[in-house]
Design an enzyme around this catalytic site. Structure first.
Site, PDB file in Angstrom:
ATOM      1  CB  VAL A 158      70.851  40.755  11.358  1.00 51.52           C
ATOM      2  CG1 VAL A 158      69.311  40.570  11.445  1.00 51.52           C
ATOM      3  CG2 VAL A 158      71.444  41.322  13.108  1.00 51.52           C
ATOM      4  N   GLY A 201      76.851  43.046  11.605  1.00 49.92           N
ATOM      5  CA  GLY A 201      76.935  42.239  12.959  1.00 49.92           C
ATOM      6  C   GLY A 201      78.305  41.088  12.975  1.00 49.92           C
ATOM      7  CB  ILE A 423      61.586  16.682  47.029  1.00 52.02           C
ATOM      8  CG1 ILE A 423      62.439  17.466  45.469  1.00 52.02           C
ATOM      9  CG2 ILE A 423      61.387  16.775  47.844  1.00 52.02           C
ATOM     10  CD1 ILE A 423      62.823  18.834  45.856  1.00 52.02           C
ATOM     11  CB  ALA A 463      61.830  21.111  42.846  1.00 44.76           C
TER      12      ALA A 463
END
Length: 585
Positions: A158, A201, A423, A463
């Site tokens: 890290v 890690g 839409i 959307a």
């Protein structure tokens, strides 16, 4: 005498041809468009060069006798098959200018794999902000495509000065280890070539794959020398503690924990150890030759063929002017084998096209937006306004939902060519159930177990970007590509400014006040939308997985298709498919 033929030959051997060659006048008039595209390509190229040069110079790694991540990939991946992804991804705007990993999809020994490696030029491959999300996107892709994940691990742990941006959280640096366990559980192998020092890690990153191959100078361990030397915290560092740390570090300097003598000779974690960096990569190649894969002829419905129309035409056909329409089928004709396409319900839901094509001889589904004006459509508007290409209406949403469902039945991977402004809105649209039908399309996608890819050709808006398998379709979307003309926003900047300030304008006008301050805010908002929707910004923020030039799109589509048919989890016998028969009637 034996006779052979391709499956369902009457449907697939010769499909309807689409597209037409560009006329000389069209080519001449489109040269300005090519220049506008080239400007964006140059911006992207500069950004890519910046990322590739992040960290210490490659020459410094070479002077130590080492290979950079880019050298390793060049040696490992079959020539001409590498399709990089997430090259510019840097959502936290790290000072390093990247997330410290390089990834994509490519062939190794003739078999597709998702490939990722730590950039050993950037803090010796340390975990930095945004990296874990990058890794999770890659592991998701291996899971979706059901192909091996190949790691080139060179991870120093890290970045401790910024641990809060990396360490804890549901999708932070611990999550990839669980995802590796998930892939192993699903039978998706993870091959790992290990280089350098990999503590903490980096150690878990080294141990969590399926098969470990190491360079003889590599090590993986729970902790490195610095961690071991500082294991008795007092809440501060005084001179006594500093001297203990110095002594502990000196003792570990000669023999770092987790080296080859431990993990090959004692624990036997490492399957192989190689005395050259290339040897590790050769070991990965050898294992890739043993990975499960069907011969392509099992699923091919025709011999592979290039498009009859040149892919270079795409820069002439797709307008940089976002308001200018074009013939979407002309785009498709430069992407599919033999420029052929079998269209599903062409006279219904005219604002979108759906159908089956071939890519390298494999059957693939396409869905995309048509452009232009559609007089007398949609029916529910009863002539109040015409349909506009790029927008979704009742019939188009129903058609897409039907088609996706049938693709799920026939196990056809889907490629979405998105160029959508949203839409339809208003009372008539609500009465026509567009809200429910948009969500129904999302539901149809989710009800399949299909792999999909999305290309945002120009606009990904509102959307409509979601419902056309944008990257948020996590269970289905393998990856999303942008182009030099991509713009992604909730609505156009001018529309957003009008929505935000319309009432303020009325108030200021009624009060007799100067409108200039409000107009300045509106124009600033428009400019901000413009800056935060351009291709490079979309790639850096993760709205798309890569920005690809238009002529390169087919190569990525070939990679997506080939990976899908390499080792599919579910098979529909081609002679039992319904979609081709429904299309023909």
């Amino acid at each position: 005498m034996s006779r052979k033929q391709t499956p369902l030959r009457p449907y697939f051997e010769k499909m309807p041809e689409i597209g037409k060659p560009l006329r000389e006048g069209e080519v001449r008039r489109s040269q300005a468009n090519v220049e506008l595209i080239r400007e964006q390509e140059e911006i992207i190229a500069r950004e890519l060069e910046r990322v590739k040069n992040a960290g210490i110079p490659a020459e410094k790694v070479h002077s130590r006798g080492g290979m950079t991540i880019y050298d390793r990939l060049d040696y490992l991946v079959d020539e001409g098959t590498w399709c990089p992804l997430h090259s510019l991804y840097n959502p936290a705007n790290n000072e390093e200018g990247c997330t410290g990993v390089v990834n994509g999809i490519g062939k190794i020994e003739g078999k597709w794999a998702v490939i990722i490696g730590f950039d050993n030029k950037v803090m010796a491959g340390a975990w930095i902000a945004g990296q874990s999300e990058n890794i999770l996107m890659v592991t998701d892709m291996a899971k979706r495509l059901n192909v091996p994940l190949v790691w080139l691990t060179n991870c120093s742990g890290v970045k401790l000065m910024e641990q809060e941006t990396v360490y804890a959280g549901r999708r932070s640096s611990g999550a990839p280890f669980y995802r590796h366990a998930d892939l192993n559980h699903l039978g998706i192998p993870i091959l790992n070539g290990i280089y350098g020092t990999n503590p903490a890690g980096g150690g878990y990153q080294g141990i969590s794959p399926t098969i470990l191959l190491a360079h003889d100078g590599a090590n993986i361990a729970v902790g490195g020398a610095g961690i071991v030397g500082g294991m008795n915290p007092k809440g501060y560092i005084d001179e006594e503690a500093a001297r203990a740390l110095i002594e502990g570090t000196r003792n570990f300097k000669g023999k770092v924990p987790g080296r080859v003598e431990t993990h090959f000779d004692q624990t036997a974690y490492f399957r192989e150890v190689h005395d050259t960096e290339q040897g590790v990569l050769d070991g990965i190649k050898d294992y890739m030759r043993k990975m499960p894969a069907y011969d392509p002829t099992v699923f091919r419905v025709a011999e592979p063929a290039a498009p009859k129309l040149p892919v270079e035409d795409l820069n002439l056909i797709l307008p940089a002017n976002q308001k200018r329409p074009y013939d979407a089928i002309q785009i498709l004709a430069r992407l599919t084998d033999n420029s052929e396409f079998m269209e599903y319900r062409p006279d219904y839901g005219r604002e979108v096209f759906t159908g089956i094509a071939k890519i390298d001889g494999f059957p693939v589904a396409f869905i995309g937006n048509r452009q232009g004006i559609f007089p007398g459509y949609p029916d529910y508007a009863e002539g109040a306004y015409p349909g506009v290409g790029g927008k979704h209406y009742r019939e188009g949403l129903i058609k897409q939902g039907e088609f996706v469902t049938l693709c799920g039945r026939d196990n056809l991977p889907i490629i979405w060519l998105q160029d959508t402004t949203g839409i339809d809105v208003g009372d008539l649209a609500e009465e026509a159930e567009l809200l429910a039908l948009g969500q129904s399309l999302v539901y149809s996608i989710e009800q399949t177990d299909l792999s999909m890819m999305c290309v945002v050709l120009r606009k990904g808006t509102a959307a409509a970007h979601y419902i056309m398998c944008g990257p948020q379709a996590n269970n289905n979307n393998a990856f999303t590509l942008g182009t030099p003309l991509t713009e992604i926003y909730v609505m156009h900047g001018e529309t957003a400014a009008a929505a935000s300030y319309a009432r303020r304008l009325v108030k200021e006008e009624d009060a007799g006040n100067d409108l200039a301050p409000t107009l300045e805010k509106m124009n600033r908002m428009i400019q901000d939308y413009q800056e935060k929707s351009r291709p490079a910004y979309c790639a850096i923020s993760g709205f798309v997985d890569e920005i690809v030039s238009l002529p390169e799109l087919r190569r990525y589509i070939q990679a997506f298709t080939g990976a899908n048919y390499q080792n599919p989890k579910s098979i529909t016998p081609i002679h039992q498919m319904l979609l081709p028969r429904i299309i023909r009637g």
